[in-house]
Design an enzyme around this catalytic site. Sequence first.
Site, short mmCIF file in Angstrom:
data_model
loop_
_atom_site.label_atom_id
_atom_site.label_comp_id
_atom_site.label_asym_id
_atom_site.label_seq_id
_atom_site.Cartn_x
_atom_site.Cartn_y
_atom_site.Cartn_z
N ASN A 152 35.02 34.10 40.92
CA ASN A 152 35.34 34.37 39.45
C ASN A 152 35.22 32.93 38.89
O ASN A 152 34.86 33.06 37.61
CB ASN A 152 36.76 34.68 39.40
CG ASN A 152 37.20 36.22 39.61
OD1 ASN A 152 38.16 36.65 39.81
ND2 ASN A 152 35.79 37.14 39.47
N ASP B 48 40.60 45.65 38.80
CA ASP B 48 39.42 45.61 38.22
C ASP B 48 39.27 46.38 36.75
O ASP B 48 39.85 47.31 36.72
CB ASP B 48 38.44 46.21 39.13
CG ASP B 48 36.88 45.51 39.24
OD1 ASP B 48 36.64 44.68 38.14
OD2 ASP B 48 36.03 45.85 40.04
#
Length: 247
Positions: free
Chosen positions: A76, A28
């Site tokens: 996503n 991340d």
Amino acid sequence: MTSDDRVVDLPDTIDPQNIPNHVAIIMDGNGRWATERGLPRREGHRQGVETVRETVRNCNALRIKVLTLFAFSTENWQRPDWEVSYLMSLPEKYFESELPELIQKNVQVRMIGDRKKLPRRVLKVIDEGAAATKSNSGMILNFALNYGSRAEILLAVNHLVSEAAAGKAMRRVTEKKLSSYLYTAALPDPDLLIRTSGEQRISNFLLWQLAYSELYFTEVYWPDFDKTELLRAVTVYQRRKRRFGGV
Ligand code: V07
């Protein structure tokens, strides 16, 4: 490859006898890394692939047996189209430069996740990478792509329901049986989960498999997660006493 490739200078905080077998990483912070530098988010993802390259080398050198990288979640797809397209170009970019070295290092590449929504071209490069490394016996490099853990568990449950409906003898479902229908069936559970960039959540990643894993969170953005940071995570892992719920 010769064993020499994997001789590393380990800091004396690391016990070579207690290296985690399976490390899973939520990579991340690429966007934040770029934004803070006044760069387009795409630059963060590009740099993120560099970190993947280095992390694979470092984990292989440490003799970690399985490395699972969360590259793209089922959530996503909600990102802007241009970003999704750019992300979908990364597996190809990665293999173009890395496949020879992965083969040379005896690394086996695999993928977990729902193949259905993934572009054909992406599946093709991943399948080719997997095929080219199929018989390699070294580290398993496992990419989670279009992966969501609840969907994975539901898929397993629905397989079991179909089997039962088809009249297959099944008096009760065991952990072993359910595990055998997960994408990770052939793999040991992760010993260590690393999440970069400060969020302290699991975010629908390997919910079943992480039941007993050590969790390690760092503020460092994924593009900055270098060898020092990896060794730091392994050091913390080794310091924790793992009790598996016992005394
Ligand atoms: C992606 C780079 C790393 C940071 C996280 C998001 C961006 C490597 C791959 C990959 C995936 C499958 C494969 C080989 C390489 C990748 C996506 C994004 C979608 F077989 N990095 N990376 N895939 N990022």
